[in-house]
Design a protein around this motif. Structure first.
Motif, mmCIF file in Angstrom:
data_model
loop_
_atom_site.group_PDB
_atom_site.id
_atom_site.type_symbol
_atom_site.label_atom_id
_atom_site.label_comp_id
_atom_site.label_asym_id
_atom_site.label_seq_id
_atom_site.Cartn_x
_atom_site.Cartn_y
_atom_site.Cartn_z
ATOM 1 N N THR A 138 0.813 -1.215 0.000
ATOM 2 C CA THR A 138 0.000 0.000 0.000
ATOM 3 C C THR A 138 0.849 1.268 0.000
ATOM 4 O O THR A 138 0.399 2.319 -0.447
ATOM 5 N N GLY A 139 2.086 1.175 0.477
ATOM 6 C CA GLY A 139 2.936 2.351 0.562
ATOM 7 C C GLY A 139 3.415 2.882 -0.763
ATOM 8 O O GLY A 139 3.903 4.010 -0.849
ATOM 9 N N GLU A 140 3.311 2.100 -1.833
ATOM 10 C CA GLU A 140 3.821 2.558 -3.117
ATOM 11 C C GLU A 140 2.802 3.353 -3.930
ATOM 12 O O GLU A 140 3.121 3.860 -5.001
ATOM 13 N N GLY A 141 1.568 3.436 -3.456
ATOM 14 C CA GLY A 141 0.565 4.223 -4.158
ATOM 15 C C GLY A 141 -0.294 3.373 -5.080
ATOM 16 O O GLY A 141 0.145 2.330 -5.574
ATOM 17 N N PRO A 142 -1.533 3.826 -5.354
ATOM 18 C CA PRO A 142 -2.474 3.016 -6.137
ATOM 19 C C PRO A 142 -2.066 2.806 -7.588
ATOM 20 O O PRO A 142 -2.283 1.733 -8.143
ATOM 21 N N ARG A 143 -1.481 3.816 -8.232
ATOM 22 C CA ARG A 143 -1.138 3.660 -9.648
ATOM 23 C C ARG A 143 -0.093 2.575 -9.853
ATOM 24 O O ARG A 143 -0.258 1.687 -10.700
ATOM 25 N N ARG A 144 0.992 2.608 -9.066
ATOM 26 C CA ARG A 144 2.028 1.596 -9.208
ATOM 27 C C ARG A 144 1.515 0.221 -8.799
ATOM 28 O O ARG A 144 1.932 -0.794 -9.363
ATOM 29 N N ALA A 145 0.620 0.171 -7.823
ATOM 30 C CA ALA A 145 0.059 -1.112 -7.405
ATOM 31 C C ALA A 145 -0.738 -1.748 -8.542
ATOM 32 O O ALA A 145 -0.644 -2.958 -8.795
ATOM 33 N N VAL A 146 -1.513 -0.925 -9.262
ATOM 34 C CA VAL A 146 -2.290 -1.428 -10.397
ATOM 35 C C VAL A 146 -1.367 -1.870 -11.525
ATOM 36 O O VAL A 146 -1.540 -2.948 -12.110
ATOM 37 N N TYR A 147 -0.375 -1.032 -11.861
ATOM 38 C CA TYR A 147 0.588 -1.398 -12.903
ATOM 39 C C TYR A 147 1.250 -2.737 -12.577
ATOM 40 O O TYR A 147 1.402 -3.616 -13.435
ATOM 41 N N SER A 148 1.669 -2.880 -11.324
ATOM 42 C CA SER A 148 2.381 -4.091 -10.913
ATOM 43 C C SER A 148 1.476 -5.317 -10.991
ATOM 44 O O SER A 148 1.907 -6.389 -11.436
ATOM 45 N N PHE A 149 0.218 -5.164 -10.554
ATOM 46 C CA PHE A 149 -0.717 -6.287 -10.617
ATOM 47 C C PHE A 149 -0.911 -6.746 -12.053
ATOM 48 O O PHE A 149 -0.853 -7.955 -12.347
ATOM 49 N N LEU A 150 -1.104 -5.818 -12.978
ATOM 50 C CA LEU A 150 -1.322 -6.165 -14.385
ATOM 51 C C LEU A 150 -0.066 -6.784 -14.995
ATOM 52 O O LEU A 150 -0.146 -7.752 -15.760
ATOM 53 N N TYR A 151 1.076 -6.236 -14.643
ATOM 54 C CA TYR A 151 2.336 -6.752 -15.182
ATOM 55 C C TYR A 151 2.593 -8.172 -14.696
ATOM 56 O O TYR A 151 2.957 -9.060 -15.481
ATOM 57 N N ASN A 152 2.421 -8.403 -13.407
ATOM 58 C CA ASN A 152 2.626 -9.752 -12.879
ATOM 59 C C ASN A 152 1.650 -10.749 -13.499
ATOM 60 O O ASN A 152 2.030 -11.888 -13.807
ATOM 61 N N TRP A 153 0.411 -10.329 -13.678
ATOM 62 C CA TRP A 153 -0.583 -11.197 -14.309
ATOM 63 C C TRP A 153 -0.168 -11.528 -15.740
ATOM 64 O O TRP A 153 -0.268 -12.687 -16.173
ATOM 65 N N LEU A 154 0.330 -10.536 -16.480
ATOM 66 C CA LEU A 154 0.754 -10.760 -17.859
ATOM 67 C C LEU A 154 1.928 -11.744 -17.924
ATOM 68 O O LEU A 154 1.942 -12.661 -18.759
ATOM 69 N N VAL A 155 2.891 -11.575 -17.042
ATOM 70 C CA VAL A 155 4.048 -12.477 -17.014
ATOM 71 C C VAL A 155 3.615 -13.895 -16.666
ATOM 72 O O VAL A 155 4.081 -14.877 -17.255
ATOM 73 N N GLN A 156 2.711 -14.036 -15.704
ATOM 74 C CA GLN A 156 2.229 -15.364 -15.320
ATOM 75 C C GLN A 156 1.525 -16.062 -16.478
ATOM 76 O O GLN A 156 1.711 -17.265 -16.696
ATOM 77 N N ILE A 157 0.742 -15.313 -17.228
ATOM 78 C CA ILE A 157 0.019 -15.889 -18.366
ATOM 79 C C ILE A 157 0.961 -16.271 -19.491
ATOM 80 O O ILE A 157 0.886 -17.372 -20.058
ATOM 81 N N MET A 158 1.894 -15.383 -19.825
ATOM 82 C CA MET A 158 2.755 -15.601 -20.980
ATOM 83 C C MET A 158 3.844 -16.635 -20.742
ATOM 84 O O MET A 158 4.278 -17.327 -21.664
ATOM 85 N N PHE A 159 4.292 -16.761 -19.482
ATOM 86 C CA PHE A 159 5.430 -17.647 -19.215
ATOM 87 C C PHE A 159 5.084 -18.793 -18.272
ATOM 88 O O PHE A 159 5.963 -19.537 -17.842
#
Length: 255
Positions: A138-159
């Motif tokens: 929560t300390g990193e802010g909502p925008r970075r948290a959303v970016y990170s969630f989407l990025y991790n999801w994309l990596v999990q799906i693709m690899f």
């Protein structure tokens, strides 16, 4: 560590740094304190701390040289031009001589004492890489948290990986992983590339949760549009390359 575990010959810790004059002394001091404790406890026999100065425009390079001049355990790698996070991490791995290597950010996003636990886990579970994830983001802010969630999801799906928080800068690796995995990324995608290539090569990865301490000084560029674009481009390239990656013989089965 358990009483039967042999000490590591040498522990390498390196910090990729670009304009980190406000953090460099604290980062090196924290690493030194933990390393001296590990040596005193016979968990490692020797250590080195590496600062990778990525063509900083502030006093980071000069401060690093001054610290290294007064401490033989510290060495500095200077880039003539800015090579971003990927280039800095590749330089750090190339300079590291330890049989176990940790890299992390200069702003110390976790308590350095977590390294003691990570080494214990590396030995006890006989894995090749310990990769940490943040317990509370929560300390990193909502925008970075959303970016990170989407990025991790994309990596999990693709690899097809179940790793979470894949870009968090806490990766502890045995030397044999670095001897077999060739990193190519120049962007912040290199965090993901390391664990994806290691996993595809048959090495065992274990994750641990750590408390997260967000940056309070300086500027992070990880959520900038340019950085995100570079990461996505390299993500696509890596997926194509992985078709030719085969498991390393005996990977994941050595203590």
């Amino acid at each position: 560590m358990t009483s039967i575990a042999k000490p590591f010959e040498k522990l390498s810790i390196f910090f990729p740094m670009w304009n980190e004059e406000q953090y460099i002394e604290r980062a090196v001091n924290a690493a030194r304190t933990v390393c001296e404790g590990l040596v005193a406890d016979d968990r490692v026999l020797d250590y080195e701390i590496i600062v990778v100065d990525d063509a900083s425009t502030d006093s980071t390079g000069a401060l690093a040289d001054a610290i290294a001049q007064g401490d033989p355990h510290v060495k500095v790698v200077h880039h003539a031009r800015n090579r971003k996070l990927g280039g800095s991490i590749k330089s750090g791995f190339a300079a590291a001589t330890g049989d176990v290597v940790l890299y992390t950010d200069a702003d110390l996003p976790f308590e350095m004492e977590e390294l003691v636990r990570a080494l214990r886990v590396l030995c006890m579970y006989e894995v090749d890489v310990v990769s940490a994830y943040r317990l509370d983001r929560t300390g990193e802010g909502p925008r970075r948290a959303v970016y990170s969630f989407l990025y991790n999801w994309l990596v999990q799906i693709m690899f097809r990986t179940r790793l979470r928080d894949i870009n968090f800068a806490f990766k502890l690796c045995r030397r044999r992983v670095l001897d077999h995995v060739t990193l190519k990324s120049e962007s912040s995608f290199i965090d993901a590339e390391l664990v994806i290539r290691a996993q595809r090569s048959g090495f065992q990865i274990l994750q641990i949760g750590v408390d997260y301490f967000p940056r309070t000084r300086g500027v992070s560029t990880l959520s900038s549009p340019g950085v995100i674009k570079a990461m996505l481009v390299e993500l696509v390239h890596l997926r194509r390359e992985l078709r030719d990656v085969v498991p390393v013989a005996g990977a994941g089965h050595q203590p």
